[in-house]
Each structure stands twice: as structure tokens, then as C-alpha cells.
Design an enzyme around this catalytic site. Sequence first.
Site, short mmCIF file in Angstrom:
data_model
loop_
_atom_site.label_atom_id
_atom_site.label_comp_id
_atom_site.label_asym_id
_atom_site.label_seq_id
_atom_site.Cartn_x
_atom_site.Cartn_y
_atom_site.Cartn_z
N ASN A 112 0.84 -1.20 0.00
CA ASN A 112 0.00 0.00 0.00
C ASN A 112 0.88 1.26 0.00
O ASN A 112 1.98 1.27 0.56
CB ASN A 112 -1.01 0.01 1.16
CG ASN A 112 -0.39 -0.08 2.53
OD1 ASN A 112 0.64 -0.70 2.71
ND2 ASN A 112 -1.04 0.53 3.50
N GLU A 125 -3.17 -4.10 -3.46
CA GLU A 125 -3.66 -4.82 -4.63
C GLU A 125 -3.50 -3.97 -5.90
O GLU A 125 -3.21 -4.50 -6.97
CB GLU A 125 -5.13 -5.22 -4.44
CG GLU A 125 -5.37 -6.14 -3.27
CD GLU A 125 -5.68 -5.38 -1.97
OE1 GLU A 125 -5.11 -4.29 -1.74
OE2 GLU A 125 -6.51 -5.88 -1.20
N CYS A 166 -10.44 -4.33 -0.58
CA CYS A 166 -11.54 -3.37 -0.46
C CYS A 166 -12.39 -3.40 -1.74
O CYS A 166 -12.03 -4.05 -2.73
CB CYS A 166 -11.01 -1.97 -0.19
SG CYS A 166 -10.31 -1.14 -1.64
N CYS A 177 -10.57 -2.35 -4.97
CA CYS A 177 -9.58 -3.35 -5.42
C CYS A 177 -10.26 -4.58 -6.01
O CYS A 177 -9.72 -5.21 -6.92
CB CYS A 177 -8.66 -3.74 -4.27
SG CYS A 177 -7.50 -2.43 -3.88
ZN LIG Z 1 -8.13 -1.60 -1.88
#
Ligand SMILES: [Zn+2]
Length: 140
Positions: free
Chosen positions: A49, A62, A93, A96
Amino acid sequence: MVSATSDVPWPHLRHLAREATHLAYAPYSHVLVGAAGITTEGTFVVGSNIENASYGLTLCAECSLVSDLVRQGGGRLRALAVVAGDGEPLAPCGRCRQVLYEHAGPALEIDQGDGRATLTLGDLLPHAFGPDDLPTRSTP
Ligand SMILES: [Zn+2]
């Protein structure tokens, strides 16, 4: 070619995902996330991230993984592991799930951790909109 669940090297994917957490840029949430995937051709891809001061422009691990996939020449994702800094699985999420759908489709297997059955992207994003919908929905 990876063709069945038993062919997926889940421990290695979890290891790569855990390693990727160390490359995360998360000065705001301090939630380090790493993702690792394998394509149908056996190529490994990873992501971490990358937060942003605007928060809304933060890139999830991702998304970073998909960037790595495209950077390595593309392909279809077959299996995915996403973990936090503690090594425990995290669910992608909503954004993603849609990004992954573009490069994997509903059959993408997603790790749930040791001893737990994998889920598919189709489980997490049923009735998804994807590239196949565009030709039938565009206005001439
Ligand atoms: Zn995400």
C-alpha cells in the site's frame, strides 16, 4: 501453468505478501499491507500500500500488485494473498475487487489463511461489471 488450487504455492504467496508489507508507505494509518499473486503462467507479482496525504489518492497493495503485473508484461492473475503487517489475511476493499476483476475474473482464488478455504473473487464481487460488458453497452 497453475491450474488447480493444490498447485497454488500458498505459503510462498503469504511469505511474499508479508515481505511486501515491509515496503509499504503508510505514514498516516500505519497499517502496512502487502499483496502477492501468481498468474496463470506462474509469474509472481507483489504490491504494497502507498498512502497519500490526501487519503483519497491512497493506493492499496492490490493496486500496486496490478501495477507490477502490467509492468511485468501482463497476464491473468490466478491466486492472491493479502496480509497486514502481522501476517494475517486482509480482504481486498471494494475498489480493489473491481481492479482485480479486470486482470483475473471471477475465478481468482483469494487466501483466507492457514486451514481456511479460499474464496474466489466471484464470491467477493458477485455480478461484477467487467470488460465483456462494454461491447454490449456502448452506444454507436
Ligand atoms: Zn483496496
